[in-house]
Design a protein around this motif. Structure first.
Motif, PDB file in Angstrom:
ATOM      1  N   PRO A  48       0.631  -1.175  -0.001  1.00 11.50           N
ATOM      2  CA  PRO A  48       0.094  -0.048  -0.058  1.00 11.50           C
ATOM      3  C   PRO A  48       0.736   1.189   0.070  1.00 11.50           C
ATOM      4  O   PRO A  48       0.434   2.384  -0.449  1.00 11.50           O
ATOM      5  N   ASP A  49       2.047   1.366   0.360  1.00 13.72           N
ATOM      6  CA  ASP A  49       3.137   2.445   0.468  1.00 13.72           C
ATOM      7  C   ASP A  49       3.256   2.760  -0.909  1.00 13.72           C
ATOM      8  O   ASP A  49       3.569   4.013  -1.271  1.00 13.72           O
ATOM      9  N   LEU A  50       3.090   1.897  -1.873  1.00 14.98           N
ATOM     10  CA  LEU A  50       3.232   2.240  -3.642  1.00 14.98           C
ATOM     11  C   LEU A  50       1.780   2.478  -4.084  1.00 14.98           C
ATOM     12  O   LEU A  50       2.133   2.649  -5.092  1.00 14.98           O
ATOM     13  N   ALA A  51       0.851   2.357  -3.435  1.00 15.47           N
ATOM     14  CA  ALA A  51      -0.604   2.673  -4.023  1.00 15.47           C
ATOM     15  C   ALA A  51      -1.251   3.665  -3.301  1.00 15.47           C
ATOM     16  O   ALA A  51      -2.169   4.011  -3.166  1.00 15.47           O
ATOM     17  N   ALA A  52      -0.395   5.105  -3.022  1.00 16.45           N
ATOM     18  CA  ALA A  52      -0.961   6.149  -2.360  1.00 16.45           C
ATOM     19  C   ALA A  52      -1.731   7.176  -3.231  1.00 16.45           C
ATOM     20  O   ALA A  52      -2.244   8.067  -2.854  1.00 16.45           O
ATOM     21  N   GLY A  53      -1.288   7.079  -4.623  1.00 12.20           N
ATOM     22  CA  GLY A  53      -1.949   7.951  -5.332  1.00 12.20           C
ATOM     23  C   GLY A  53      -2.203   7.216  -6.952  1.00 12.20           C
ATOM     24  O   GLY A  53      -1.511   6.134  -7.264  1.00 12.20           O
ATOM     25  N   PRO A  54      -2.862   8.014  -7.909  1.00 10.09           N
ATOM     26  CA  PRO A  54      -2.631   7.250  -9.264  1.00 10.09           C
ATOM     27  C   PRO A  54      -1.505   6.878 -10.029  1.00 10.09           C
ATOM     28  O   PRO A  54      -0.478   7.652  -9.651  1.00 10.09           O
ATOM     29  N   LEU A  55      -1.343   5.825 -10.611  1.00  8.92           N
ATOM     30  CA  LEU A  55      -0.254   5.379 -11.102  1.00  8.92           C
ATOM     31  C   LEU A  55      -0.160   5.834 -12.864  1.00  8.92           C
ATOM     32  O   LEU A  55      -1.165   6.130 -13.213  1.00  8.92           O
ATOM     33  N   ARG A  56       1.039   6.210 -13.057  1.00 14.89           N
ATOM     34  CA  ARG A  56       1.363   6.549 -14.331  1.00 14.89           C
ATOM     35  C   ARG A  56       2.837   5.570 -14.841  1.00 14.89           C
ATOM     36  O   ARG A  56       3.521   5.535 -13.641  1.00 14.89           O
ATOM     37  N   ALA A  57       2.934   5.499 -15.875  1.00 11.53           N
ATOM     38  CA  ALA A  57       4.200   4.780 -16.257  1.00 11.53           C
ATOM     39  C   ALA A  57       4.302   4.682 -17.709  1.00 11.53           C
ATOM     40  O   ALA A  57       3.578   5.163 -18.498  1.00 11.53           O
ATOM     41  N   GLU A  58       5.800   4.429 -18.120  1.00 12.01           N
ATOM     42  CA  GLU A  58       6.129   4.680 -19.550  1.00 12.01           C
ATOM     43  C   GLU A  58       7.104   3.573 -19.668  1.00 12.01           C
ATOM     44  O   GLU A  58       7.834   3.046 -18.789  1.00 12.01           O
ATOM     45  N   LEU A  59       7.213   2.952 -20.993  1.00 11.87           N
ATOM     46  CA  LEU A  59       8.016   1.747 -21.183  1.00 11.87           C
ATOM     47  C   LEU A  59       9.427   2.533 -21.302  1.00 11.87           C
ATOM     48  O   LEU A  59       9.730   3.569 -21.777  1.00 11.87           O
ATOM     49  N   ILE A  60      10.472   2.054 -20.777  1.00 15.05           N
ATOM     50  CA  ILE A  60      11.899   2.225 -20.726  1.00 15.05           C
ATOM     51  C   ILE A  60      12.364   1.624 -22.145  1.00 15.05           C
ATOM     52  O   ILE A  60      12.598   0.282 -22.135  1.00 15.05           O
ATOM     53  N   ALA A  61      12.831   2.365 -23.081  1.00 16.05           N
ATOM     54  CA  ALA A  61      13.054   1.814 -24.395  1.00 16.05           C
ATOM     55  C   ALA A  61      14.440   1.415 -24.090  1.00 16.05           C
ATOM     56  O   ALA A  61      15.285   1.609 -23.342  1.00 16.05           O
ATOM     57  N   GLY A  62      14.891   0.524 -25.286  1.00 13.21           N
ATOM     58  CA  GLY A  62      16.109  -0.093 -25.261  1.00 13.21           C
ATOM     59  C   GLY A  62      16.396  -1.611 -25.236  1.00 13.21           C
ATOM     60  O   GLY A  62      17.262  -2.013 -25.554  1.00 13.21           O
ATOM     61  N   GLY A  63      15.565  -2.186 -24.106  1.00  9.54           N
ATOM     62  CA  GLY A  63      15.451  -3.327 -23.654  1.00  9.54           C
ATOM     63  C   GLY A  63      15.041  -4.056 -25.013  1.00  9.54           C
ATOM     64  O   GLY A  63      13.978  -4.096 -25.489  1.00  9.54           O
ATOM     65  N   ARG A  64      15.878  -5.420 -25.402  1.00  5.97           N
ATOM     66  CA  ARG A  64      15.226  -6.301 -26.362  1.00  5.97           C
ATOM     67  C   ARG A  64      14.829  -7.658 -25.910  1.00  5.97           C
ATOM     68  O   ARG A  64      14.287  -8.441 -26.683  1.00  5.97           O
ATOM     69  N   SER A  65      14.624  -7.716 -24.728  1.00  5.53           N
ATOM     70  CA  SER A  65      13.918  -9.003 -24.273  1.00  5.53           C
ATOM     71  C   SER A  65      12.916  -8.764 -23.337  1.00  5.53           C
ATOM     72  O   SER A  65      11.754  -8.372 -23.534  1.00  5.53           O
TER      73      SER A  65
END
Length: 350
Positions: free
Chosen positions: A26-43
């Motif tokens: 719950p300490d990581l769910a205190a507000g709305p989540l946003r996310a983006e893919l970190i480019a570069g990984g191939r796997s």
């Protein structure tokens, strides 16, 4: 429960993630989540997740065609957790979810670590010669530190089966090849057969090996030159550390020097072509800081070429099915032929 979030990036349902975090962290769910893919990984796929006023990193397997055991989140989480108290820099492990119904596959969360991934020429061309040399040498010091860790001392005594490791690697990647075949691949069966027939015993077996150690799987700074974290532990196990060296030389001297075209999507910013020291200098640095008997590395480079050719072919296959995210996947299949050719040359020298 976090508020419903629109615009989830592919492979990451933020509403489902928010619900899981509310129940387990719950300490990581205190507000709305946003996310983006970190480019570069191939796997495996890596996302930066903004959880309220805190940023964390989420790792999950790729979409679609997944090679058996090649994207094991639990293994990554375990080894990162085990290495936390050692001299090997790793991100803090936060949470493992093995329930595939949350995001469609297992995943884990880790701390965001400061530093930069030096993957492309756009990143490495701005470095000074001194910074390039420092990064390369610090990379080898980090690998020596990893291979010096006693597995039992960090709870990893059962993390792999060192006996017969190299022969088993050939069998494993042969099986992965068979699952990824979608076109004729000249010479790859000969390379596989030669490796299988000449696999050494592995006098150094029993060390923790990363399985895909290279510069762009590290987070680093250049002022001062420091490795802040080793990333992408999906293929870590107990085995022969020379396998790490052979694969590193494959990236460095094969793809990053001349066997593959400049600007290739795997090793564009690595190796002598990008202004870094030669592979021989890297091995000398490692040998001076490790008790591992380096010896001739031709067979291990050939194994590295075979392994990387199979990985590239698997990514190429996923790309043809429309199951890759990000850029740079359209030409990755072009690397298979030069890798096979160099691997055949190397294995004939053993």
């Amino acid at each position: 429960m976090t508020e419903p979030t629109a615009g989830s990036p592919a492979g990451l349902d933020l509403d489902r993630l928010g619900g899981y975090l509310a129940a387990h962290r719950p300490d990581l769910a205190a507000g709305p989540l946003r996310a983006e893919l970190i480019a570069g990984g191939r796997s495996n796929l890596t996302y930066l997740v903004h959880a309220g006023d805190r940023d964390v990193v989420l790792r999950r397997p790729p979409l679609g065609h997944v090679l058996a055991t090649a994207h094991d989140m639990a293994r990554e989480f375990r080894v990162v957790s085990a290495l936390a108290p050692t001299d090997v820099p790793v991100p803090g492990a936060l949470l493992l979810c093995t329930e595939p119904d949350v995001l469609g596959a297992p995943f884990y969360l880790m701390e965001r670590v400061p530093g930069e991934v030096f993957r492309s020429r756009a990143r490495t061309d701005r470095l000074t010669g001194e910074q390039r040399h420092g990064l390369a040498m610090t990379m080898m010091d980090t690998l020596a530190a990893l291979h010096a860790v006693e597995p039992a001392a960090v709870g990893l005594a059962d993390f792999g089966r060192p006996e017969g490791f190299l022969a088993r690697q050939v069998r494993r990647w042969s099986g992965q090849l068979d699952r990824s075949r979608s076109r004729p691949l000249t010479g790859i069966d000969e390379l596989r057969d030669r490796l299988a027939a000449t696999a050494p015993e592995g006098a150094n077996a029993g060390r923790i090996v990363h399985g895909d150690f290279r510069l762009d799987n590290l987070l680093a700074t250049v002022d001062p030159v420091t490795v802040t974290a080793v990333l992408d532990w999906e293929m870590a196990t107990l085995g022969d550390p020379l396998a790490d060296l052979g694969l590193l030389l494959t990236y460095w001297d094969v793809l990053g020097a001349g066997a593959a075209p400049a600007g290739n999507p795997v090793a564009d910013g690595l190796g002598p072509r990008a202004g870094f020291p030669s592979g021989a200098e890297l091995i000398d640095r490692y040998a001076g800081r490790s008790d591992v008997d380096v010896g001739p590395l031709h067979w291990h480079v050939a194994l590295g070429c075979f392994k990387l050719a199979v990985i590239c072919e698997g990514i190429h296959y996923r790309h043809t099915l429309g199951q890759t995210l990000g850029e740079g996947f359209d030409t990755i299949g072009d690397l298979v032929a030069p890798l096979v050719a160099h691997g055949l040359t190397a294995v004939r020298e053993t």
